[in-house]
Design a protein around this motif. Structure first.
Motif, mmCIF file in Angstrom:
data_model
loop_
_atom_site.group_PDB
_atom_site.id
_atom_site.type_symbol
_atom_site.label_atom_id
_atom_site.label_comp_id
_atom_site.label_asym_id
_atom_site.label_seq_id
_atom_site.Cartn_x
_atom_site.Cartn_y
_atom_site.Cartn_z
ATOM 1 N N ILE A 72 0.836 -1.203 0.000
ATOM 2 C CA ILE A 72 0.000 0.000 0.000
ATOM 3 C C ILE A 72 0.866 1.247 0.000
ATOM 4 N N LEU A 73 1.925 1.252 0.817
ATOM 5 C CA LEU A 73 2.822 2.402 0.856
ATOM 6 C C LEU A 73 3.556 2.590 -0.464
ATOM 7 N N SER A 74 3.791 1.492 -1.196
ATOM 8 C CA SER A 74 4.424 1.602 -2.511
ATOM 9 C C SER A 74 3.526 2.356 -3.479
ATOM 10 N N VAL A 75 2.245 2.004 -3.479
ATOM 11 C CA VAL A 75 1.281 2.699 -4.345
ATOM 12 C C VAL A 75 1.160 4.159 -3.917
ATOM 13 N N GLU A 76 1.160 4.402 -2.614
ATOM 14 C CA GLU A 76 1.075 5.780 -2.115
ATOM 15 C C GLU A 76 2.266 6.608 -2.581
ATOM 16 N N SER A 77 3.470 6.034 -2.499
ATOM 17 C CA SER A 77 4.668 6.755 -2.916
ATOM 18 C C SER A 77 4.631 7.097 -4.400
ATOM 19 N N VAL A 78 4.184 6.134 -5.222
ATOM 20 C CA VAL A 78 4.081 6.369 -6.663
ATOM 21 C C VAL A 78 3.063 7.479 -6.939
ATOM 22 N N CYS A 79 1.918 7.428 -6.253
ATOM 23 C CA CYS A 79 0.875 8.445 -6.468
ATOM 24 C C CYS A 79 1.364 9.825 -6.048
ATOM 25 N N ASN A 80 1.975 9.928 -4.886
ATOM 26 C CA ASN A 80 2.434 11.232 -4.401
ATOM 27 C C ASN A 80 3.577 11.793 -5.228
ATOM 28 N N THR A 81 4.480 10.924 -5.653
ATOM 29 C CA THR A 81 5.631 11.382 -6.442
ATOM 30 C C THR A 81 5.199 11.860 -7.821
ATOM 31 N N CYS A 82 4.321 11.107 -8.458
ATOM 32 C CA CYS A 82 3.873 11.435 -9.826
ATOM 33 C C CYS A 82 2.612 12.299 -9.843
ATOM 34 N N ARG A 83 2.115 12.653 -8.644
ATOM 35 C CA ARG A 83 0.929 13.502 -8.496
ATOM 36 C C ARG A 83 -0.267 12.944 -9.273
ATOM 37 N N ILE A 84 -0.578 11.718 -8.966
ATOM 38 C CA ILE A 84 -1.722 11.056 -9.580
ATOM 39 C C ILE A 84 -2.585 10.449 -8.495
ATOM 40 N N ASN A 85 -3.768 10.002 -8.862
ATOM 41 C CA ASN A 85 -4.648 9.293 -7.948
ATOM 42 C C ASN A 85 -4.656 7.808 -8.310
ATOM 43 N N PRO A 86 -5.021 6.945 -7.376
ATOM 44 C CA PRO A 86 -4.977 5.506 -7.636
ATOM 45 C C PRO A 86 -5.677 5.073 -8.914
ATOM 46 N N ARG A 87 -6.774 5.726 -9.271
ATOM 47 C CA ARG A 87 -7.504 5.326 -10.476
ATOM 48 C C ARG A 87 -6.675 5.509 -11.741
ATOM 49 N N ASP A 88 -5.723 6.435 -11.714
ATOM 50 C CA ASP A 88 -4.874 6.649 -12.884
ATOM 51 C C ASP A 88 -4.018 5.424 -13.193
ATOM 52 N N LEU A 89 -3.823 4.566 -12.210
ATOM 53 C CA LEU A 89 -2.980 3.387 -12.409
ATOM 54 C C LEU A 89 -3.695 2.244 -13.112
ATOM 55 N N VAL A 90 -5.011 2.303 -13.175
ATOM 56 C CA VAL A 90 -5.758 1.183 -13.761
ATOM 57 C C VAL A 90 -6.480 1.565 -15.052
ATOM 58 N N ILE A 91 -6.022 2.619 -15.716
ATOM 59 C CA ILE A 91 -6.637 3.021 -16.983
ATOM 60 C C ILE A 91 -6.173 2.123 -18.115
ATOM 61 N N SER A 92 -4.860 1.939 -18.216
ATOM 62 C CA SER A 92 -4.314 1.075 -19.259
ATOM 63 C C SER A 92 -2.899 0.667 -18.885
#
Length: 414
Positions: free
Chosen positions: A116-136
């Motif tokens: 979970i913290l890995s996903v959080e770090s990716v989201c905060n670093t790239c300034r995205i929300n979790p849904r952006d990771l499951v588009i394609s």
């Protein structure tokens, strides 16, 4: 009808599409094409739902044939996840967390928090929300490539309680972050084929790279004398070093290991062995992680009994917090390796190096019987022991080559 792999109503789908179009809850709005890719349907299908959202549910508004979307400021588009804005409150992450906590027959996987913290770090670093990771797949890969670049530049965002120093081993860091992101995406139906390369690869970094790390019999004798002179036989350092080698246990298992044992006396030699137990979290799906450990060295046994006679419960006497104990014991191990002229891997993995040393210690004693040593040291497979911990040294290979009676064993090892 299904949404992210789960049965839903038409109203649920319209609510989801509306949410994606508007970019609610601090999220950028998506185009119809992106929404179609994310939900796995055609653009006409999305337009049909948009029409229903306007005409039947009044969730959206049309003007001049276009959907009206509110404009958002930069601050509104993204809000960093932290203790006041927990990422687990995101609906997609909340569902995923529930799965992580119940995945092993109702029990959590050991790395659930790290993922979970890995996903959080990716989201905060790239300034995205979790849904952006499951588009394609393409977008997810692009996000992770951006993350890798930002991490290399020292721009990665992490929790304040995390390690202050940016790790130089970027391969391990990216492996960990990709593992979390792939797990999250896979739960929501976006998967990558096994064995895929590139940024999404899950090939373990440095796997089988340190199978030759060992101490010779002479170096073990030197280490034993050095520890006795500096800290004494009845010391945490002595017990940590030798119990670590004889049990091949990982750090957490060593740290939790108690002093209880049963005694076995050989009818042939009269030699005494202490049979102890260690619990490995990494292999708790196998026999609940419980492994029998065999302490055969008289000095190790004596060190154990000296502490036990004073009422000791663990294999160490220190009453420090785990973080303080870890730092202190690690420095002691490094001091031993420095004395022996061992650096690099030994310094960066002061306790785990004992598992490598232990593998070679037992293999040398048992004539490279990989099956027996795998059982002694707690390896689930012989291949993992051989490839990652116990590579046969050149002098042993030559010995077997010169001894025709052992040629069959060499063939079996490969």
């Amino acid at each position: 009808m299904r949404l992210h792999g789960k049965k839903v109503t038409e109203e649920d789908i319209i609510r989801e599409i509306t949410w994606l179009l508007r970019g609610d809850n601090g999220r950028d709005s998506l185009s119809v094409s992106d929404i179609a890719k994310m939900l796995g349907c055609s653009r006409p299908t999305i337009y049909n739902y948009i029409k229903k959202a306007v005409e039947q549910y009044h969730a959206l508004e049309y003007k001049d044939g276009r959907v009206l979307l509110p404009e958002k400021s930069e601050l509104e588009r993204f809000r960093q996840f932290d203790k006041n804005h927990e990422i687990v409150n995101d609906p997609l992450v909340e569902e995923w967390k529930q799965d992580l906590l119940t995945r092993r027959n109702g029990e959590p996987i050991s790395t659930w928090k790290t993922r979970i913290l890995s996903v959080e770090s990716v989201c905060n670093t790239c300034r995205i929300n979790p849904r952006d990771l499951v588009i394609s797949q393409r977008q997810t890969e692009k996000i992770l490539k951006n993350y890798a670049e930002m991490y290399r530049e020292g721009k990665a965002v992490k929790r304040p309680s995390g390690a202050k120093k940016i790790s130089d081993d970027i391969r391990n860091i990216i492996y960990q972050k990709v593992q979390g992101v792939r797990d999250f995406c896979g739960f929501h139906g976006l998967v990558w084929k096994r064995g895929v390369g590139g940024i999404m690869s899950q090939k373990v970094p440095n796997h089988a790279k340190y199978a030759d790390k060992r101490l010779t019999d002479e170096e073990l004798e030197q280490a034993d004398m050095f520890i006795k002179e500096k800290w004494g036989l009845d010391s945490d350092v002595y017990r940590w070093f030798w119990i670590g080698i004889e049990t091949c246990a990982r750090f957490s298992a060593l740290y939790a290991m108690n002093l209880d044992y049963t005694i076995h006396v050989s009818q042939k030699s009269g030699k005494m062995t202490y049979i102890m137990t260690a619990h490995e979290k990494k292999t708790r799906h196998i026999k609940n992680g419980k492994w029998f450990k065999y302490i055969t060295r008289p000095d190790t046994q004596r060190s154990i009994d000296l502490l036990k006679s004073r009422g000791g419960k663990r294999i160490y006497e220190s009453g420090q917090f785990r973080s303080c104990f870890t730092a202190k014991i690690s420095e002691s191990m490094k001091e031993i390796y420095t004395f022996l002229g061992k650096t690099e891997y030994f310094d960066s993995h002061p306790t785990h190096a004992l598992r490598h040393i232990g593998a070679h210690y037992w293999l040398a004693k048992k004539d490279y019987n990989y099956g027996l040593v795998a059982m002694i040291g707690g390896w689930n497979t012989i291949d993992e022991l051989r490839r990652s911990y116990g590579e046969m040294p050149p002098e042993k290979v030559l010995e077997m080559i010169e001894d025709d009676s052992k040629s069959v064993q060499i063939q079996l090892l490969h």
